[in-house]
Write a protein that holds these residues in place. Sequence first.
Motif, PDB file in Angstrom:
ATOM      1  N   VAL A 139     -10.466   0.382  -1.298  1.00 52.02           N
ATOM      2  CA  VAL A 139      -9.018   0.398  -1.070  1.00 52.02           C
ATOM      3  C   VAL A 139      -8.380  -0.541  -2.076  1.00 52.02           C
ATOM      4  CG1 VAL A 139      -7.127   0.094   0.572  1.00 52.02           C
ATOM      5  CG2 VAL A 139      -9.404   0.768   1.401  1.00 52.02           C
ATOM      6  N   VAL A 140      -7.307  -0.079  -2.697  1.00 52.22           N
ATOM      7  CA  VAL A 140      -6.558  -0.864  -3.675  1.00 52.22           C
ATOM      8  C   VAL A 140      -5.206  -1.213  -3.085  1.00 52.22           C
ATOM      9  CG1 VAL A 140      -5.484  -0.867  -5.963  1.00 52.22           C
ATOM     10  CG2 VAL A 140      -7.747   0.177  -5.631  1.00 52.22           C
ATOM     11  N   GLY A 141      -4.827  -2.493  -3.186  1.00 52.53           N
ATOM     12  CA  GLY A 141      -3.496  -2.932  -2.844  1.00 52.53           C
ATOM     13  C   GLY A 141      -2.744  -3.342  -4.102  1.00 52.53           C
ATOM     14  N   MET A 170       0.880  -1.174   0.000  1.00 53.10           N
ATOM     15  CA  MET A 170       0.000   0.000   0.000  1.00 53.10           C
ATOM     16  C   MET A 170       0.918   1.224   0.000  1.00 53.10           C
ATOM     17  SD  MET A 170      -2.870  -1.302   2.749  1.00 53.10           S
ATOM     18  CE  MET A 170      -3.898   0.163   2.551  1.00 53.10           C
ATOM     19  N   GLY A 221      -3.866  -2.212  -9.323  1.00 56.60           N
ATOM     20  CA  GLY A 221      -3.716  -3.202  -8.272  1.00 56.60           C
ATOM     21  C   GLY A 221      -4.915  -4.123  -8.223  1.00 56.60           C
ATOM     22  N   CYS A 249      -4.089   4.681  -2.588  1.00 53.30           N
ATOM     23  CA  CYS A 249      -4.760   3.402  -2.366  1.00 53.30           C
ATOM     24  C   CYS A 249      -6.232   3.594  -1.995  1.00 53.30           C
ATOM     25  CB  CYS A 249      -4.080   2.632  -1.233  1.00 53.30           C
ATOM     26  SG  CYS A 249      -2.389   2.137  -1.550  1.00 53.30           S
TER      27      CYS A 249
END
Length: 328
Positions: A321-323, A249, A302, A254
């Motif tokens: 939320v993007v990882g 992250m 991601g 993110c």
Amino acid sequence: MAIAPTIPLDQPGAHHGFLRLPYSRDDSAWGSVMIPISVIQGGEGPTALFVGGNHGDEYEGPIALRDLALTLDPGAIEGRVIILPALNAPAIAAGTRTSPIDRGNLNRSFPGRADGTVTQKIAHYVASELVPLADLVLDMHSGGKTLDFVPFAAAHVLPDAAHQEACAAAMRAFNAPFCAMMLEIDAVGMFDTEVEAQGKTFVTTELGGGGTATAASVGIARKGVHNLLHHMGILPGAPKIGPSQMLDMPDGACFTFAQVGGLCETLVDLGAPVQAGQSVARVWPMGASGVAPTVYTAGLDGILISRHFPGLIQPGDCLAVVGVPVAG
């Protein structure tokens, strides 16, 4: 009066009792908040402090740790395991994120105050009395009623490289389907921050959400706590390690936050790949028909690792939320 344990914290065997927190209230002048605790101690060895129920609407930790307290044999371990399956006992009883007594968010109350609110007193006791005993601390979370996550264990980027690697190694040993070097929105007052400041090995989790637990998420939690005991040498043998995707992250891109409230339409399922600029959610106005929704996009490439869970959303809520998957 200060918080007092009803069981010894340093004697061989399996001991089950409470942390008794005096709390005078209208319906009990000399009442107490009773926080369940178990201490399982065998031969000489390290100490693990396992915590669930930091937030009261997150259930994998409370279930897995109650099971561990019931089944862990002191004759089979080298060291000590301190188990708090319902740390924020008032919130657990109410099924709420924060305490119904003082509305305190325990995970934003560390290091707490000995003369503070009920929530601050719990934080102070844990920070001053229990964390110093521990070599490793596990704080088990999920998304509660408002978020849902792919199941991951997490560590943080820390100033000391050796300390960070000890935490990351324990995170990998927990062996959730995903591992994340986690970026916190606001780390002030968190249990994580207090434990890491004391130089302890720390692991946290996000194992699902929606204010419930599943057979799969509880299974991940049960396996993870045993894996950490093997990793620490408290239980003999090696952790059971299966596939796990590492996530990063890297920065605030993110996170996607809602700027308007309304009906939340998720456009991407958890674990699915996304690209920067891709639409991940739409928020429809509640009070009108024939009005276009507000579209929200991912800030980087991601996979989607978290999403807002309820059907309605308010301005300022975390939407997605993007990882970033990484090797290793």
